[in-house]
Enzyme design. Structure first.
Site, PDB file in Angstrom:
ATOM      1  N   SER A 111       0.844  -1.180   0.000  1.00 20.76           N
ATOM      2  CA  SER A 111       0.000   0.000   0.000  1.00 20.76           C
ATOM      3  C   SER A 111       0.894   1.250   0.000  1.00 20.76           C
ATOM      4  O   SER A 111       1.854   1.296  -0.780  1.00 20.76           O
ATOM      5  CB  SER A 111      -0.913  -0.071   1.224  1.00 20.76           C
ATOM      6  OG  SER A 111      -1.995   0.789   1.114  1.00 20.76           O
ATOM      7  N   ASP A 154      -8.257  -5.455  -6.181  1.00 24.51           N
ATOM      8  CA  ASP A 154      -7.900  -4.340  -5.307  1.00 24.51           C
ATOM      9  C   ASP A 154      -8.172  -3.016  -6.010  1.00 24.51           C
ATOM     10  O   ASP A 154      -7.615  -2.758  -7.080  1.00 24.51           O
ATOM     11  CB  ASP A 154      -6.406  -4.463  -4.965  1.00 24.51           C
ATOM     12  CG  ASP A 154      -5.907  -3.322  -4.103  1.00 24.51           C
ATOM     13  OD1 ASP A 154      -6.739  -2.558  -3.558  1.00 24.51           O
ATOM     14  OD2 ASP A 154      -4.665  -3.194  -3.974  1.00 24.51           O
ATOM     15  N   HIS A 189      -5.957  -6.484  -1.930  1.00 27.27           N
ATOM     16  CA  HIS A 189      -4.913  -5.566  -1.461  1.00 27.27           C
ATOM     17  C   HIS A 189      -3.750  -6.305  -0.782  1.00 27.27           C
ATOM     18  O   HIS A 189      -3.930  -6.953   0.232  1.00 27.27           O
ATOM     19  CB  HIS A 189      -5.558  -4.561  -0.503  1.00 27.27           C
ATOM     20  CG  HIS A 189      -4.814  -3.263  -0.389  1.00 27.27           C
ATOM     21  ND1 HIS A 189      -4.410  -2.511  -1.473  1.00 27.27           N
ATOM     22  CD2 HIS A 189      -4.411  -2.555   0.704  1.00 27.27           C
ATOM     23  CE1 HIS A 189      -3.802  -1.414  -1.058  1.00 27.27           C
ATOM     24  NE2 HIS A 189      -3.776  -1.410   0.264  1.00 27.27           N
TER      25      HIS A 189
END
Lengths: 506, 506
Positions: free
Chosen positions: A188, A438, A463
């Site tokens: 991320s 994602d 994710h």
């Protein structure tokens, strides 16, 4: 009448879009830029005890690496394990996770991949915390650090990268490990940091696994509707009727809210603990659920953010679609989001704001550097239509923090508009891993760039699933993805050793 | 008795070494780190009027790019010429000189190469001034900007690079020149900035000519005695006796200074305007002359720093060696340095400190980031022996500025210890040009690194001679060097156009 401000989302690893809905015609205005982490996620201390053995240490960092202002230093927390490290003589690698916006223990716990592969590499493992998060707060306390724009001022990505570089340099010296190769990991925002480290500090590490790292989610590099389109598609692929129920629900909420006692009825329908103050708060609560669900749409049960079944969106849509005939739209929606907010069935009622008094570091970052334009497209999105409006972002940031965003800074500092050329010419040894489920994958690098800057794309991944601890339920493609990653990392290290040997043989 | 502090050098593009000589035994301690520019050079306005046509403009820059502190902006001056630019339609290149530590008009005037080749490239020419120099001072005036460590705090190389990147991004937008390739130029510290720009901001420009850029003059990357050895060799190659006279002169100065009326006698011998306060001041004055002479040891007459004949060291040694029999060492030395300080014969007497009240920005930079270790080797150097002592550097910096140096920061931020690998893997389109007569060449990149990171070394070149305006006396090797540089730059631009065409054809 005026306008209501609606929190459309407060997402774990996702977007916080605050939307203004007028009562006459819905005109939506983005308040905050995206957020990856829900405010309360990764900031508490009530998550499970660590599964992996490490020591907790602190390193005194400069508050501003790029000036010589007489500022107080702050203790950067880092978790370290030398349990499996084969030491400097054998050039044992250093696995270094680029801490992102939250408590580093939480990331350590949710990044099992690094811990699991460390023994086979004989690697040291280091999880440094990102400044201003967890325990790594300047000025003595989070309260002081988050006081205002003056104290928050040094919460930037470039300072965080410099923290990492200084810490690595110091660790190498203290462990006499100057020649030990460093491998970066990050998911991320942490994945963005890992990738940017390769461009900005190429001499510090030999490679980076940047998982779900949307380094292109800036300015006009990708279409602003990308994120919500992907969330919407994740629902549409499970069930078109489910997608449509959700798409219709917003008007239903707005019109109900406008009726006499409408807010009370919504409060009851959605089983809220406190009386709903505006329909916008409900928008936000639902947007959060959908967007986070898309991010953690893992194929096996997990309790990363919430306790969830495998394929949670499938489960949500099953409940929305499967309600008995005659169930109205809002009741169906309530049944659906119960999967996200109350899968364990323990919640008696729901609090809309999960962190009413806290300040979010990511909100600051989104109001300064991380200005990620987001829209919701009338045709393709199941969310209320919204066109990105930088002017209102700017105003909100000024109101919230007294700070002016710098929307072009990230691309000036790190590039982005022609990232393929930059990565091809100047990058090496980066894995951009993404799962197409994602919503952040749309702002990531999804093509192979060169022999050593590669993209690993999984159709069914969400994710940064690859960074998570392995489970017995891991699908074949996930096992294979991780094997590929291990092979690539082995390649980086072996190239490094060969080069090193060649130099020492000279 | 105590110690005297002797200024051994204040050099244009060179080292300021302040040396402590005890009366009993000479023990030398480096005070300041190296300086490239003499204090008064490139800081006044009394140099010749510009030979090249340009407009002067100002761009408001953030004082700290890497934080969101509420600091005042400052006007960065830049000189710009679009006279020969073929414009954005034809993708006319932008030639961008990375301003270094001084008045940008002075650099523009002394960087004729860029102006001379611009027409043939159809290039825009931009000379931005480095923050805190010339007119580009924050806080409204040089006096305020240089007040103390708090105001000086933002005078760093990283901030300067960010200034350049922000300015280029803005210029490109204003000229609709987003697709126009930028070529960086820089000499000395400016060359270091140009090279570092390639590593830190690879997306901003297509290549850099980094002339006389000692990016390796940090920590222990090159031996600390390199600089003074090269200066010494420049004298030795002209005349061994000359070298020896100079080598012997320091003891002669010290012992004369210790005698009754010794300082008066030295004052008279060296024709100083004011009575010499300590032999150290004389050391400094002489060191400056020798070191600067080595830097500007050009093969043709020049008035870059001083009005000088061609091969000025040859001329100095001719005078030292050629004095009538019976002339003592100090009189010989005086005759020699007259070439440097008074070639025009206009000086009636000499002032030792050329900028007694000014503060030097480079001294600040040397006390913070640019910590360049320098020693003088008993055997190979003609300067007094001196072993680098970081502790005294640190103390002096604390006394002078109230600041603690960060001697390892530059290599953490930009790399350096394994620069060949870094440049090979991550660099492209850099020319490191160096003349071996230049004492700074020892800390520069002197080998070809890859196909596109190349080193151009000239045996007879001095400090960034290639950047200087061409003259009718340019030797063949210099003409050829510049031709090679032009060809390489043409190659970068043509590669860029091809890539650009390939993309637009897709």
């Amino acid at each position: 009448m005026g306008e209501h401000k609606l929190n459309l989302s407060t997402l774990v690893f996702s977007v916080a879009v605050i939307i203004v809905v007028s009562h006459s015609a819905r005109s939506l205005a983005l308040k905050h830029s995206p957020r990856f982490l829900r405010k309360s996620a990764a900031t508490g201390t009530d998550f499970a005890p660590p599964q992996f053995y490490y020591e907790t240490r602190y390193f005194q960092q400069r508050l501003d690496h790029f000036s010589f202002s007489d500022l107080p230093t702050f203790p950067q927390r880092y978790l370290i394990s030398t349990e499996h490290w084969v030491g400097p003589q054998r050039l044992g690698p250093i696995f270094f996770y680029c801490g992102n916006e939250g408590d580093i223990e939480w990331f350590a716990q949710n990044t099992g991949f690094v811990w699991e592969i460390a023994p086979r590499f004989g690697a040291m493992v280091v999880f440094p915390e990102h400044r201003y998060y967890g325990e790594s707060t300047p000025f003595g306390s989070a309260k002081e650090a988050y006081k205002d724009a003056t104290t928050l001022s040094y919460l930037t990505a470039e300072q965080a990268l410099a923290d990492f570089s200084v810490l690595i340099t110091d660790l190498k010296q203290n462990f006499s490990a100057n020649d030990c190769p460093v491998v970066l990991f990050g998911g991320s925002y942490g994945g963005m940091l890992a990738a940017w480290m390769r461009l900005k500090y190429p001499h510090i590490a030999v490679g980076a696994l940047a998982s779900s790292a949307p380094i292109l989610q800036f300015e006009d590099i990708v279409p602003p509707e990308t994120f919500y389109n992907i969330v919407s598609n994740s629902f549409k692929r499970e069930s078109f009727t489910c997608f449509n129920y959700i798409k219709q629900s917003w008007n239903e909420i707005t019109s109900t809210g406008q009726t006499y006692n409408g807010l009370e009825r919504l409060t009851k329908t959605f089983n809220l603990c406190q009386k709903l103050k505006s329909t916008g708060d409900l928008y936000d609560w639902l947007d959060s659920a959908y967007s986070y669900l898309a991010m953690v749409n893992y194929p096996y049960p997990s309790d990363f953010l919430m306790t969830l079944p495998g394929h949670p969106i499938r489960e949500v849509c099953k409940r929305i679609d499967g309600a008995p005939a005659g169930t109205n739209i809002l009741e169906r929606i309530y049944e659906g989001v119960n999967v996200y907010y109350n899968y364990t069935g323990k919640e008696k009622c729901f609090e809309l704001d999960d962190d009413p008094h806290g300040m979010s570091g990511w909100d600051w970052q989104a109001c300064t550097e991380m200005v990620m334009p987001m829209s919701s497209n009338q045709d393709s999105s199941m969310f209320p239509p919204y066109e990105y409006n930088y002017t209102s972002v700017k105003e909100e940031c000024w109101n919230d923090f007294g700070v002016k965003p710098r929307p072009k800074w990230i691309t000036t500092e790190f590039g982005g508009h022609d990232i393929h050329t930059t990565l091809k010419k100047f990058g090496s040894n980066i894995i951009f891993s993404n799962g197409l489920l994602d919503p952040w994958s749309g702002g990531s690098v999804l093509q192979n760039i060169s022999e050593s800057v590669v993209s690993l794309v999984t159709e069914e991944g969400a994710h940064h699933i690859d960074l998570r601890p392995s489970t017995q339920n891991d699908p074949r493609w996930l096992v294979e993805q991780r094997e590929t990653e291990i092979k690539l990392i082995e390649g980086w290290i072996s190239d490094y050793h060969q080069k090193n040997k060649a130099v020492s043989d000279m």
